[in-house]
Enzyme design. Structure first.
Site, PDB file in Angstrom:
ATOM      1  N   ARG A 199     -20.177 131.991   5.826  1.00 57.77           N
ATOM      2  CA  ARG A 199     -21.598 132.333   5.841  1.00 57.77           C
ATOM      3  C   ARG A 199     -21.998 132.705   7.260  1.00 57.77           C
ATOM      4  NH1 ARG A 199     -24.770 128.014   7.685  1.00 57.77           N
ATOM      5  NH2 ARG A 199     -26.577 128.790   6.569  1.00 57.77           N
ATOM      6  N   ASP A 224     -16.666 119.038  15.267  1.00 60.66           N
ATOM      7  CA  ASP A 224     -17.712 118.754  16.231  1.00 60.66           C
ATOM      8  C   ASP A 224     -17.622 117.284  16.628  1.00 60.66           C
ATOM      9  OD1 ASP A 224     -18.895 121.271  16.436  1.00 60.66           O
ATOM     10  OD2 ASP A 224     -20.117 120.947  14.653  1.00 60.66           O
ATOM     11  N   ARG A 229      -6.630 129.097  19.366  1.00 67.81           N
ATOM     12  CA  ARG A 229      -7.313 129.886  20.389  1.00 67.81           C
ATOM     13  C   ARG A 229      -7.682 128.949  21.531  1.00 67.81           C
ATOM     14  NH1 ARG A 229     -12.173 131.844  19.349  1.00 67.81           N
ATOM     15  NH2 ARG A 229     -12.487 130.770  17.371  1.00 67.81           N
ATOM     16  N   ARG A 267     -19.743 134.791  26.454  1.00 75.13           N
ATOM     17  CA  ARG A 267     -21.052 134.205  26.767  1.00 75.13           C
ATOM     18  C   ARG A 267     -21.052 133.659  28.180  1.00 75.13           C
ATOM     19  NH1 ARG A 267     -21.379 128.584  23.185  1.00 75.13           N
ATOM     20  NH2 ARG A 267     -19.409 127.655  23.875  1.00 75.13           N
ATOM     21  N   GLU A 309     -17.331 132.770  29.890  1.00 80.12           N
ATOM     22  CA  GLU A 309     -16.359 132.262  28.928  1.00 80.12           C
ATOM     23  C   GLU A 309     -15.557 133.405  28.313  1.00 80.12           C
ATOM     24  OE1 GLU A 309     -16.826 129.896  24.759  1.00 80.12           O
ATOM     25  OE2 GLU A 309     -17.810 128.981  26.508  1.00 80.12           O
ATOM     26  N   ARG A 335     -32.273 133.117   9.193  1.00 79.88           N
ATOM     27  CA  ARG A 335     -33.504 132.370   8.928  1.00 79.88           C
ATOM     28  C   ARG A 335     -34.657 133.340   8.784  1.00 79.88           C
ATOM     29  NH1 ARG A 335     -32.732 127.978  13.660  1.00 79.88           N
ATOM     30  NH2 ARG A 335     -31.049 126.749  12.721  1.00 79.88           N
ATOM     31  N   TYR A 339     -11.097 122.087  13.281  1.00 77.60           N
ATOM     32  CA  TYR A 339     -12.152 122.063  14.286  1.00 77.60           C
ATOM     33  C   TYR A 339     -13.167 120.999  13.891  1.00 77.60           C
ATOM     34  CZ  TYR A 339     -15.924 123.138  17.387  1.00 77.60           C
ATOM     35  OH  TYR A 339     -16.887 123.025  18.338  1.00 77.60           O
TER      36      TYR A 339
END
Length: 402
Positions: free
Chosen positions: A187, A369, A265, A296, A319, A191, A367
Site C-alpha cells: 500500500r 520498528d 540493503r 533524503r 542518506e 490521506r 524489518y
C-alpha cells in the site's frame, strides 16, 4: 567503550542466560530476565556501544544529538510496549513530519490533501481528490500488477507515483523499479485530509535524554553484564550447548552461511556541518528526483526543538542506499524469492538448535520498528523464557521468533 555506558564487568559471573546483541530486542530480554526472574544475564555485543542502530551521541562539532545510524522515531499503538518503555525514559511530544523536495517545490508527506492540491494546482475537496486518484489509479484497467511500477500506479496513479515514488525507489534499491517485484509494496498511504503527521500511532515521541541514556538504563541492573566489542562467533563454543542463548545476530551468520547469504540493503551517511543555525527547517527532507544522488537529508536539530543548542552551526546527514556487501551493516531485508527460500532452510535448522532462541531484526530477517522489536521480545520472555526458567518447561525454538 563510549563514556557513560553503564556496564557491569564480572569475569567470575556464571550466566544463566546469554544474549547475543545489545539492541532493543536483546536488552529487553536481558532486563526482563534479570528483573523478573533474578537471572544472571551476559550480553555480548560486537559493536563498542549498546543499542544497535538506535544508538545516539552528541555531535563533536555542534553538540547536537545525532542518531548515528539514521533517524530513529519511536511510535506505537501497543499500550503494553508504551508502558514498558516509559519505565526507562520520559518522551517528548515530538510528532514526526516529513517533506519532499520535487521539481523545485517542497511538498508535505505522506501524500495528503495538501500534497494533492499543491501538485495538481487545485482546491479539491476530500471527495473530489478521492475521485481523481481513483481515476488515475485505474490505468491498468483491472489487470493484476506484474511489477513495482504497475503496483504503484494502481495504488496512487501515475502522476503522483512518478513524482514521489519512482526515482526515490530506484535510488533506494539501486534497481529499475520495473525489475522489482510488485509484492515489495502492499500500500501507499494517501490521506484525504490536511493531516501530514507521518505516523498514525496512539503514542509517539522521542526520549527526553536521548537514546543512549534510555539504553543505558535498560542495561543498568546488577544481574546484567554487558561486554562490548565481543564477536560471538569467537566464543560460541563457550556457551552454545552449555547455557540457554537468545541470539539476535544475523541468522545466516549463526549457521556460517551454509545455506547462502541473505541479501540486505545498507545505508551510507555523508555528514556535513553547515554554517547556519537551521539548514532546511524540518527534521527530514526527501529528495525523490533523479538528479539528487541521495534519498533524503536529516537535520537532527529539529528532533528536539525543546533543547537550546548553543551552536550557530547545524549538522546534517545525507542518506544514500545500496545493496550491502559482506562487511556492511545490514539495514533492510531485500527479501527476494531466493532469500525467502533460503530463510525457510535456516528456519528449519533453527528449530533443531537446542536451547537457542532467535529473535530481533537480524535474527528473523524481518524489518522491525523499535516498538515491534520490543513487543516481540516481551512475547518471547512471557511465552518461552519465563515458562522455561520459572516452570521448568523445555526451551524449544520453533525456528526464528518474530
Amino acid at each position: 567503550m563510549p563514556d557513560g555506558v553503564v556496564v557491569a564487568v564480572n569475569p567470575d559471573l556464571a550466566p544463566d542466560l546469554v544474549v547475543v546483541g545489545a539492541g532493543f530486542f536483546g536488552l529487553t530480554i536481558a532486563e526482563r530476565c534479570a528483573a523478573e526472574l533474578d537471572l544472571k544475564v551476559l550480553v555480548l555485543e560486537r559493536r563498542e556501544h549498546l543499542g544497535g542502530n538506535a544508538w545516539s551521541e552528541a555531535d563533536p562539532d555542534t553538540g547536537i544529538e545525532v542518531h548515528k545510524y539514521g533517524a530513529h522515531l519511536f511510535h506505537t499503538s501497543n499500550a503494553k510496549v508504551w508502558e514498558y518503555v516509559n519505565r526507562f525514559t520520559d518522551f517528548t511530544g515530538y510528532q514526526h513530519r516529513v517533506y519532499s523536495q520535487h521539481g523545485g517545490e517542497v511538498y508535505p508527506l505522506p501524500i495528503n490533501l495538501g500534497t494533492i492540491n499543491q501538485f495538481f494546482r487545485s482546491a479539491h475537496s476530500p471527495a473530489q481528490a478521492r475521485e481523481l486518484i481513483a481515476e488515475q489509479a485505474s490505468e491498468l484497467g483491472g489487470k493484476e500488477p506484474e511489477n513495482f511500477v504497475e503496483k504503484g500506479v494502481s495504488l496512487i496513479g501515475r502522476p503522483l507515483y512518478e513524482a514521489f515514488i519512482a526515482h526515490y525507489t530506484a535510488k533506494q534499491w539501486q534497481t529499475d523499479p520495473e525489475k522489482l517485484s510488485a509484492d515489495i509494496i502492499t500500500r501507499l498511504p494517501v490521506r484525504y485530509t490536511y493531516d501530514n503527521r507521518y505516523f498514525n500511532d496512539t503514542y509517539e515521541g522521542l526520549p527526553v535524554d536521548g537514546y543512549a541514556a534510555w539504553l543505558e538504563r535498560m542495561a543498568d541492573h546488577p544481574n546484567i553484564e554487558v561486554r562490548t566489542g565481543v564477536d560471538f562467533r569467537e566464543h560460541r563454543e563457550e556457551y552454545v550447548g552449555r547455557v540457554p542463548v537468545v541470539y539476535t545476530g544475523p541468522v545466516d551468520e549463526y549457521f556460517d552461511h551454509d545455506e547462502g547469504r541473505l541479501s540486505w540493503r545498507t545505508v551510507d551517511f555523508e555528514r556535513e556541518v553547515v554554517d547556519t543555525p537551521d539548514f532546511q527547517g524540518c527534521p527530514v527532507m526527501n529528495y525523490p528526483d533523479a538528479d539528487a544522488p541521495y534519498t533524503r537529508i536529516i537535520e537532527f536539530r529539529h528532533f528536539h526543538p525543546e533543547r537550546d543548542y548553543d551552536s550557530e552551526q547545524t549538522v546534517i546527514f545525507k542518506e544514500f542506499s545500496r545493496f550491502a556487501e559482506d562487511t556492511d551493516e545490514p539495514y533492510y531485508p531485500v527479501n527476494t524469492p531466493e532469500d525467502r527460500a533460503m530463510l525457510m532452510r535456516y528456519r528449519d535448522r533453527a528449530k533443531a538448535e537446542d536451547n537457542v532462541l532467535f529473535g530481533g531484526r537480524l535474527g528473523t530477517y524481518k524489518y522491525l520498528d523499535m516498538h515491534m522489536a520490543i513487543g516481540s521480545a516481551l512475547s518471547m520472555f512471557e511465552n518461552k523464557l519465563r515458562p522455561h526458567f520459572a516452570d521448568g518447561e523445555a526451551l524449544t525454538s520453533g525456528g526464528v521468533d518474530a
